[in-house]
Design an enzyme around this catalytic site. Structure first.
Site, PDB file in Angstrom:
ATOM      1  N   CYS A 109       0.827  -1.205   0.000  1.00 10.80           N
ATOM      2  CA  CYS A 109       0.000   0.000   0.000  1.00 10.80           C
ATOM      3  C   CYS A 109       0.868   1.266   0.000  1.00 10.80           C
ATOM      4  O   CYS A 109       1.547   1.551  -0.964  1.00 10.80           O
ATOM      5  CB  CYS A 109      -0.974  -0.047   1.171  1.00 10.80           C
ATOM      6  SG  CYS A 109      -2.360   1.092   1.019  1.00 10.80           S
ATOM      7  N   HIS A 110       0.893   2.038   1.102  1.00  5.26           N
ATOM      8  CA  HIS A 110       1.776   3.198   1.187  1.00  5.26           C
ATOM      9  C   HIS A 110       3.156   2.825   1.728  1.00  5.26           C
ATOM     10  O   HIS A 110       4.047   3.674   1.774  1.00  5.26           O
ATOM     11  CB  HIS A 110       1.144   4.290   2.061  1.00  5.26           C
ATOM     12  CG  HIS A 110      -0.001   5.004   1.409  1.00  5.26           C
ATOM     13  ND1 HIS A 110      -1.302   4.562   1.510  1.00  5.26           N
ATOM     14  CD2 HIS A 110      -0.038   6.108   0.614  1.00  5.26           C
ATOM     15  CE1 HIS A 110      -2.101   5.365   0.819  1.00  5.26           C
ATOM     16  NE2 HIS A 110      -1.360   6.312   0.263  1.00  5.26           N
ATOM     17  N   GLU A 120      -5.446   7.041  -4.674  1.00 11.43           N
ATOM     18  CA  GLU A 120      -5.232   8.260  -3.872  1.00 11.43           C
ATOM     19  C   GLU A 120      -6.303   9.295  -4.180  1.00 11.43           C
ATOM     20  O   GLU A 120      -6.824   9.969  -3.278  1.00 11.43           O
ATOM     21  CB  GLU A 120      -3.838   8.829  -4.155  1.00 11.43           C
ATOM     22  CG  GLU A 120      -3.273   9.683  -3.027  1.00 11.43           C
ATOM     23  CD  GLU A 120      -2.958   8.892  -1.776  1.00 11.43           C
ATOM     24  OE1 GLU A 120      -3.790   8.954  -0.827  1.00 11.43           O
ATOM     25  OE2 GLU A 120      -1.914   8.233  -1.712  1.00 11.43           O
TER      26      GLU A 120
END
Length: 252
Positions: free
Chosen positions: A155-156, A186
């Site tokens: 993910c991030h 996003e």
């Protein structure tokens, strides 16, 4: 007498080999979680995303690996995605040993890269703020990787990959297939103008061959001991990919 000595030597050799094998299997995995608890100027809380820790943790823990936690600042890590209706989240959160570990994370200065066969960067929006410029954690990851270890992120979490350079001076992601939270995702969560950069764009800028699926679809990429997943829905598959890669490495 000679036969007896020979037998003892064989038994001793087998015991040594078994001890070495057990030591190899007991090597640890390092999970990196964010220390950042706010989404930019919005004042909205963030932290590491619980399922992106708990789901890989369950798979790797059950495979016999011990997991340690490190964060940029050390100490208690802020948590996001706190959903205990997810049984794996609940299992992790109620595990006294690991709950204590994630609420008392190591500082980078306390980590010896040689102790770990893999490093996993968990996501959560906070990671975009404090992972990229943490040189100490980037150095730890590079050392693990160059010691034939695995680097993974979900993910991030791949925000932790964007500034990792190897000893040859190249970015870790340069020329490799990579996956992460996409520009479209996003935008879908309305934070494309809040985050300091778009992760997909930054990874491409670093030379990565970015792959992706549609919104919230599980997508995992493995390329030369670099394993990356797109979003929270990819966390289980990332854990399985790490376990499979470690199994292969243990056969070498």
């Amino acid at each position: 007498m000679v036969i007896a000595v020979g037998t003892i030597m064989i038994i001793s050799s087998q015991a040594t080999a078994q001890t070495q094998n057990n030591t190899k299997m007991k090597k640890k995995i390092l999970f990196v979680v964010t220390s950042h608890d706010k989404k930019g100027s919005t004042n909205q809380p963030t932290g590491y995303y619980l399922s992106e820790v708990s789901h890989p943790w369950e798979i790797l823990h059950e495979a016999g690996y011990e997991i340690d936690f490190v964060s940029p600042q050390g100490g208690k890590a802020p948590v996001d995605g706190f959903d205990l209706s997810d049984p794996v989240n609940k299992k992790f959160w109620e595990d006294k040993v690991y709950r204590h570990k994630v609420e008392n994370t190591l500082k980078p200065s306390q980590v010896n890269p040689a102790d770990y066969v893999a490093i996993h960067f968990a996501g959560g929006h906070g990671a975009v703020w404090d992972f990229p410029d943490n040189e100490a954690i980037a150095t730890i990851a590079a050392k693990i990787y160059e010691n034939n270890g695995i680097v993974s992120a979900v993910c991030h979490g791949p925000a932790g990959l964007v500034n990792i350079k190897l000893s040859n001076g190249k970015y870790l992601v340069d020329g490799k297939k990579v996956n992460a939270f996409t520009n479209e995702e996003e935008i879908a969560v309305g934070l494309e103008k809040v985050v300091p950069f778009l992760l997909e764009d930054k990874l491409i800028e670093r030379g990565a061959k970015f792959e992706k699926s549609g919104l919230w679809q599980s997508h995992v990429v493995s390329d030369h001991r670099l394993i990356t997943g797109q979003n929270p829905q990819s966390a289980v598959a990332v854990g399985k990919a790490i376990a499979a890669e470690l199994e292969q490495l243990n056969k070498i």
